[in-house]
Design an enzyme around this catalytic site. Sequence first.
Site, PDB file in Angstrom:
ATOM      1  CE  LYS A   1      -1.899   2.515   3.170  1.00  0.00           C
ATOM      2  NZ  LYS A   1      -1.722   3.852   2.547  1.00  0.00           N
TER       3      LYS A   1
ATOM      4  CD  GLU B   1      13.941  -0.011   8.507  1.00  0.00           C
ATOM      5  OE1 GLU B   1      14.462   0.930   9.149  1.00  0.00           O
ATOM      6  OE2 GLU B   1      14.538  -1.069   8.254  1.00  0.00           O
TER       7      GLU B   1
ATOM      8  CB  CYS C   1      13.547   8.818   8.402  1.00  0.00           C
ATOM      9  SG  CYS C   1      14.543   7.908   7.195  1.00  0.00           S
TER      10      CYS C   1
ATOM     11  CD  GLU D   1      10.404  12.008  12.019  1.00  0.00           C
ATOM     12  OE1 GLU D   1       9.271  11.509  12.148  1.00  0.00           O
ATOM     13  OE2 GLU D   1      11.304  11.483  11.342  1.00  0.00           O
TER      14      GLU D   1
HETATM   15  P1  NAD Z   1       2.643   7.917   8.361  1.00  0.00           P
HETATM   16  O1  NAD Z   1       2.978   7.030   9.516  1.00  0.00           O
HETATM   17  O2  NAD Z   1       1.635   8.980   8.554  1.00  0.00           O
HETATM   18  O3  NAD Z   1       2.118   7.043   7.125  1.00  0.00           O
HETATM   19  C1  NAD Z   1       2.901   5.983   6.588  1.00  0.00           C
HETATM   20  C2  NAD Z   1       1.978   5.002   5.882  1.00  0.00           C
HETATM   21  O4  NAD Z   1       1.148   4.377   6.849  1.00  0.00           O
HETATM   22  C3  NAD Z   1       1.055   5.625   4.845  1.00  0.00           C
HETATM   23  O5  NAD Z   1       0.983   4.770   3.721  1.00  0.00           O
HETATM   24  C4  NAD Z   1      -0.286   5.670   5.571  1.00  0.00           C
HETATM   25  O6  NAD Z   1      -1.410   5.627   4.709  1.00  0.00           O
HETATM   26  C5  NAD Z   1      -0.215   4.411   6.405  1.00  0.00           C
HETATM   27  N1  NAD Z   1      -1.074   4.379   7.594  1.00  0.00           N
HETATM   28  C6  NAD Z   1      -1.637   5.420   8.262  1.00  0.00           C
HETATM   29  N2  NAD Z   1      -2.355   4.961   9.308  1.00  0.00           N
HETATM   30  C7  NAD Z   1      -2.245   3.612   9.302  1.00  0.00           C
HETATM   31  C8  NAD Z   1      -2.748   2.566  10.140  1.00  0.00           C
HETATM   32  N3  NAD Z   1      -3.521   2.815  11.207  1.00  0.00           N
HETATM   33  N4  NAD Z   1      -2.418   1.288   9.839  1.00  0.00           N
HETATM   34  C9  NAD Z   1      -1.620   1.006   8.785  1.00  0.00           C
HETATM   35  N5  NAD Z   1      -1.124   1.943   7.949  1.00  0.00           N
HETATM   36  C10 NAD Z   1      -1.433   3.238   8.211  1.00  0.00           C
HETATM   37  O7  NAD Z   1       4.027   8.531   7.867  1.00  0.00           O
HETATM   38  P2  NAD Z   1       4.277   9.552   6.671  1.00  0.00           P
HETATM   39  O8  NAD Z   1       3.867  10.914   7.080  1.00  0.00           O
HETATM   40  O9  NAD Z   1       3.733   8.976   5.419  1.00  0.00           O
HETATM   41  O10 NAD Z   1       5.873   9.479   6.548  1.00  0.00           O
HETATM   42  C11 NAD Z   1       6.730  10.193   7.379  1.00  0.00           C
HETATM   43  C12 NAD Z   1       7.331   9.307   8.443  1.00  0.00           C
HETATM   44  O11 NAD Z   1       8.019   8.202   7.851  1.00  0.00           O
HETATM   45  C13 NAD Z   1       8.366  10.039   9.274  1.00  0.00           C
HETATM   46  O12 NAD Z   1       8.197   9.722  10.625  1.00  0.00           O
HETATM   47  C14 NAD Z   1       9.688   9.482   8.744  1.00  0.00           C
HETATM   48  O13 NAD Z   1      10.753   9.582   9.662  1.00  0.00           O
HETATM   49  C15 NAD Z   1       9.318   8.070   8.447  1.00  0.00           C
HETATM   50  N6  NAD Z   1      10.256   7.441   7.512  1.00  0.00           N
HETATM   51  C16 NAD Z   1      11.119   6.512   7.999  1.00  0.00           C
HETATM   52  C17 NAD Z   1      12.054   5.926   7.157  1.00  0.00           C
HETATM   53  C18 NAD Z   1      13.023   4.887   7.664  1.00  0.00           C
HETATM   54  O14 NAD Z   1      13.628   4.204   6.847  1.00  0.00           O
HETATM   55  N7  NAD Z   1      13.200   4.737   8.957  1.00  0.00           N
HETATM   56  C19 NAD Z   1      12.083   6.284   5.796  1.00  0.00           C
HETATM   57  C20 NAD Z   1      11.172   7.238   5.335  1.00  0.00           C
HETATM   58  C21 NAD Z   1      10.259   7.822   6.208  1.00  0.00           C
END
Ligand code: NAD
Length: 500
Positions: A179, A255, A289, A400
Amino acid sequence: MGLPLAINEVENRLYINGEFVPSSDGKTFTVKSPYSYEAVATVYEATENDTNRAVAAAKAAFPAWSALDPHERGAYLSRLATLVRDSHTELATLDALCMGRPVSSYFDAHYSANIYDHYAQAGFDAKGQTSLNTKGHMNFTLRQPIGVVGAIIPWNVPVVLFAHKVAPALAAGCTIVLKSSEKAPLSSLKLASLIHAAGFPPGTVNVLSGFGNPSGSMLSSHMDVRLINFTGSVATGRHVSAAAARSNLKKVILELGGKSPALIFEDADIEQASTETVMSMRLLSGQACIANSRIYVQKSVAPAFLAAFRAKFEDVKCGDPLDPATTQGPQADGIQFERINHYIALGNEAMGKTDAGAKQQQPPSTTNSRGNGNSKISGFFIPPTIFTSVPESAPSMRDEIFGPVVHINTFATEAEAVQKANDTEFGLYASVYTRDLDRAMRVARALESGTVGINCTSPTIAGDMPFGGYKGSGIGREGFGYSLDNYLETKSVLLRVRDE
Ligand code: NAD
């Protein structure tokens, strides 16, 4: 600027069982450009029914896909690598349109093509062990694919994260339902069309667009999904982990986010340290991140470092992400924009400043700037923002922010630097700049972080080194030589051998 693709021909349907299909109830959502505020595309949103169908397709495809030998699976991945490499311009354009990512710094297609190429060969590494250590036995282990994998990715580097999830899962013999993020679904749909063109058997890879609910949470709690690999925020990671535990105790890889420190000692090369820490904060407009969003500088060199950092950090060209001259794009959307502004306000409040501190941005103009002759810059832009001397306990220092907002504080001793660096629930990436090798090694050992850069900082990562978080930054490791293991079960086979 003119687009290098026909946006009305871009795929907007779900990819399930080898076919592009509308959502079962016909529901769609609109993706808007954070630069022009115009609608970029209307995309079909996966329902519960669609998510179930995608998992069922992956389950049905699993026996045949896992029975292929690594050469056969690898041939599909090699074809995909070439198609991804050839689609650089289109993928860069789609991510620029959806979330404002400047095309000038788009490395994702080539980087991820290398990942597919690597995993085209890696299936042969799925090997077990033998043991003669039990009397009368010749025992061995089998490494076998875990089954159907669910993957959920964020919006900031979707093409790279798509590859990090899909390539090792397929090489291991698993099938997958991915997804994408509701903020940047188009590049994942383009990748689905490349998977289709590469001829993967139906159901091997399924790509859903949609929101956390229902599709993401259903994948996390689905009884037929055996592993959920999630990249995103800590808050969502908790939901994913809880859903996995409540359903079938599926394996979980997380991650998550970071608040990564960089420690600059007085013997560091200040020119190099300032250039690289600026690069880390500038990547993806601070929406990375691994951004070194907390910088600690030894007091004696703090003024020199701050001056060098400020001069470089503030030297940006904000503009249309499709313009190759743009070095900073807008934040991904209005939610990001509001969130960053909120933290800028909290940073000011922590220093007792109301209007003398870092500037909050006005809500952006609603006048669009593309194609209508209006030269006014629109878009959710936050300029590079530096806070100095914010107390360590302040929310802007601890959470963050995910924007171009950096905190620069000072330290007197090595012990104080390490204590401040580790005083966080995150642990994704940390850096130390010093010419003293003993100190570099002591500090690297002491930092509670999945990756430590000595005289380097993010985005430097190495493909063949493990990547992942200590503490709240995640569970598990990914990377060449590490990811394949995530998708394999280990079975002990105990073989009795009779004496003659
Ligand atoms: P997010 O957690 O809001 O969303 C990530 C994904 O999860 C999206 O596809 C979203 O639709 C889905 N999602 C939302 N609610 C959910 C639920 N209840 N159950 C399952 N899936 C759900 O994060 P974001 O705003 O899309 O991305 C930013 C975050 O990602 C930051 O915290 C960043 O640090 C992190 N990030 C981490 C890495 C890494 O490798 N550690 C890499 C890139 C981004």
